[in-house]
Design a protein around this motif. Sequence first.
Motif, PDB file in Angstrom:
ATOM      1  N   GLU A 270      -0.749  20.642 -46.735  1.00 47.63           N
ATOM      2  CA  GLU A 270      -1.513  19.399 -46.843  1.00 47.63           C
ATOM      3  C   GLU A 270      -1.822  19.091 -48.310  1.00 47.63           C
ATOM      4  O   GLU A 270      -1.857  17.921 -48.714  1.00 47.63           O
ATOM      5  N   LEU A 271      -2.037  20.128 -49.093  1.00 46.22           N
ATOM      6  CA  LEU A 271      -2.306  19.945 -50.513  1.00 46.22           C
ATOM      7  C   LEU A 271      -1.118  19.285 -51.213  1.00 46.22           C
ATOM      8  O   LEU A 271      -1.282  18.343 -52.002  1.00 46.22           O
ATOM      9  N   ALA A 272       0.089  19.744 -50.903  1.00 49.75           N
ATOM     10  CA  ALA A 272       1.288  19.164 -51.502  1.00 49.75           C
ATOM     11  C   ALA A 272       1.456  17.700 -51.091  1.00 49.75           C
ATOM     12  O   ALA A 272       1.828  16.848 -51.909  1.00 49.75           O
ATOM     13  N   GLN A 273       1.153  17.392 -49.817  1.00 51.78           N
ATOM     14  CA  GLN A 273       1.271  16.017 -49.329  1.00 51.78           C
ATOM     15  C   GLN A 273       0.274  15.088 -50.018  1.00 51.78           C
ATOM     16  O   GLN A 273       0.627  13.987 -50.456  1.00 51.78           O
ATOM     17  N   LEU A 274      -0.966  15.524 -50.097  1.00 48.19           N
ATOM     18  CA  LEU A 274      -1.989  14.692 -50.732  1.00 48.19           C
ATOM     19  C   LEU A 274      -1.718  14.513 -52.221  1.00 48.19           C
ATOM     20  O   LEU A 274      -1.953  13.447 -52.787  1.00 48.19           O
ATOM     21  N   ALA A 275      -1.221  15.576 -52.866  1.00 46.06           N
ATOM     22  CA  ALA A 275      -0.903  15.481 -54.283  1.00 46.06           C
ATOM     23  C   ALA A 275       0.193  14.449 -54.526  1.00 46.06           C
ATOM     24  O   ALA A 275       0.130  13.638 -55.460  1.00 46.06           O
ATOM     25  N   GLN A 276       1.201  14.458 -53.674  1.00 48.16           N
ATOM     26  CA  GLN A 276       2.300  13.505 -53.806  1.00 48.16           C
ATOM     27  C   GLN A 276       1.818  12.079 -53.548  1.00 48.16           C
ATOM     28  O   GLN A 276       2.210  11.131 -54.248  1.00 48.16           O
ATOM     29  N   ALA A 278      -1.069  10.974 -54.129  1.00 50.88           N
ATOM     30  CA  ALA A 278      -2.003  10.562 -55.182  1.00 50.88           C
ATOM     31  C   ALA A 278      -1.279  10.243 -56.487  1.00 50.88           C
ATOM     32  O   ALA A 278      -1.802  10.479 -57.569  1.00 50.88           O
ATOM     33  N   GLY A 279      -0.085   9.717 -56.387  1.00 54.19           N
ATOM     34  CA  GLY A 279       0.625   9.296 -57.582  1.00 54.19           C
ATOM     35  C   GLY A 279       1.577  10.324 -58.137  1.00 54.19           C
ATOM     36  O   GLY A 279       1.885  10.295 -59.327  1.00 54.19           O
ATOM     37  N   GLY A 280       2.019  11.233 -57.284  1.00 57.25           N
ATOM     38  CA  GLY A 280       3.004  12.206 -57.718  1.00 57.25           C
ATOM     39  C   GLY A 280       2.456  13.351 -58.549  1.00 57.25           C
ATOM     40  O   GLY A 280       3.192  13.963 -59.325  1.00 57.25           O
ATOM     41  N   LEU A 281       1.165  13.654 -58.385  1.00 55.05           N
ATOM     42  CA  LEU A 281       0.596  14.801 -59.084  1.00 55.05           C
ATOM     43  C   LEU A 281       1.158  16.098 -58.525  1.00 55.05           C
ATOM     44  O   LEU A 281       1.584  16.162 -57.372  1.00 55.05           O
ATOM     45  N   GLY A 282       1.124  17.148 -59.329  1.00 60.04           N
ATOM     46  CA  GLY A 282       1.457  18.461 -58.823  1.00 60.04           C
ATOM     47  C   GLY A 282       0.283  19.016 -58.043  1.00 60.04           C
ATOM     48  O   GLY A 282      -0.852  18.554 -58.194  1.00 60.04           O
ATOM     49  N   PRO A 283       0.501  20.020 -57.201  1.00 55.73           N
ATOM     50  CA  PRO A 283      -0.598  20.594 -56.412  1.00 55.73           C
ATOM     51  C   PRO A 283      -1.755  21.104 -57.271  1.00 55.73           C
ATOM     52  O   PRO A 283      -2.924  20.887 -56.944  1.00 55.73           O
ATOM     53  N   ALA A 284      -1.447  21.781 -58.370  1.00 54.85           N
ATOM     54  CA  ALA A 284      -2.512  22.309 -59.228  1.00 54.85           C
ATOM     55  C   ALA A 284      -3.306  21.183 -59.875  1.00 54.85           C
ATOM     56  O   ALA A 284      -4.540  21.249 -59.975  1.00 54.85           O
TER      57      ALA A 284
END
Length: 450
Positions: A270-276, A278-284
């Motif tokens: 879910e972290l990877a999905q939300l990061a993507q 949110a404008g293509g941010l990385g998970p970290a």
Amino acid sequence: MTDATADTAPAAAPSPETPVVTPGYRSYALWLMLGIYTLNFLDRQVVNILAEPIKQDLGLQDWQLGLLTGLAFAVFYTFLGIPIARLADRANRPMIISVSLAVWSAFTVASGMAQNFIHLLLARIGVGVGEAGCSPPSHSLITDYTPKDKRASALAFYSMGIPLGSLAGMALGGLVADAHGWRVAFFVAGAPGLLLALVAAFTLKEPRKLIAAHQAKTAAEAPSFGEAMKELGTKKSFWLIAFAGSLTAFIGYGHLAFYGSFFFRNHGAELAQLAQAAGGLGPAGFLGTALGLIIGVFGAVGTFLGGQIADRAAKKDIRAYVSVPAIAGLASFPFFIAAMLTGSLALSLGLLALPVLLGSLWYGPVFAAVQSLVRPQTRATAAAVLLFVVNLVGLGLGPLFVGILSTSFTGSMGEAEGVRWALLVSSVVGLIAALLFWLARRTIREEIVS
């Protein structure tokens, strides 16, 4: 502060209990010290969001992460705090703060050059050595700058550096690590402090220079360390507050060190999905920004409210200095449990905001109480002894304890559930802290002296 205006009499020497700077300068100094303390926590906490990439790059285990984020820093930080405070009770406090800022900033930069666990361990020890010279002289300086009835608010304002620095460390560390790697994140975190150290050295005033009539008397009356400890030994409230604060910090630092690992391991998809999204941010970068905003915004609000509530309530009952953190500690417990157990990343982050807010209410009331429990000549030493106990137990043992629990649980539960249950089990310590704060109500009213 007002000056005597009679033509026939010299101006009365200001009392050590009377603020000796103008309101305008006091505001400037508080903002500057807030900035310094923000960098203090930025450099201290940036390692938390970098823990997972550091672990992978250097091949570390959770107990080593706990050592890096806790004990390695805390041992030198706490043990050097007292002798530096003794120096601050006599010497130039702004210069102590400035030199300390330069030292810890330089070692933060050096952290990015580490090639193995030992290198990073030594760099983090260096950060601890530098940061030992920040809060004891700052607390003493703020108390001299500020009227008695505004101390909790002023010290709470300064303490907003804790959540703001954590916000900056989490967000900046995550974003820079995603873009350029964890080493560059340390470089970016440490550099501003080297410049701010110069600003502090040339613009912070030492009030003792402004109260020359009292300077010789203060130096003569400054108690020895043995006398200062004897004074503290008579204050039951001080020790209840110190150990309550240390247990509060134990879970605060212990949990903060492993929030990143908890979310990466339990909510990775879910972290990877939300990061993507949110404008293509990385998970970290996404997690660092999210945690940073939660800790920074809600932590700052809680810290500010704690000082305001305590100052207003203490006008009627001084016991508010310990009642506020006791009630807040109890109220935060169920929300933290829910945040750790939910299967939703978004809900977990949302629930975590309340424990962060409530867990930050104690800074202003506790620091103000300690400064008021002792004579002016003992204030920096009292602050250092408080921070010694709080940081040795809280910062030194909290992350290490959670890391050891996580490592031990991992064998039977796996890494994801291991860190989850390490956080859950350790949270029970907060209930003990609330009890100790409440017990301090019995004696604090009779023990306040300044």
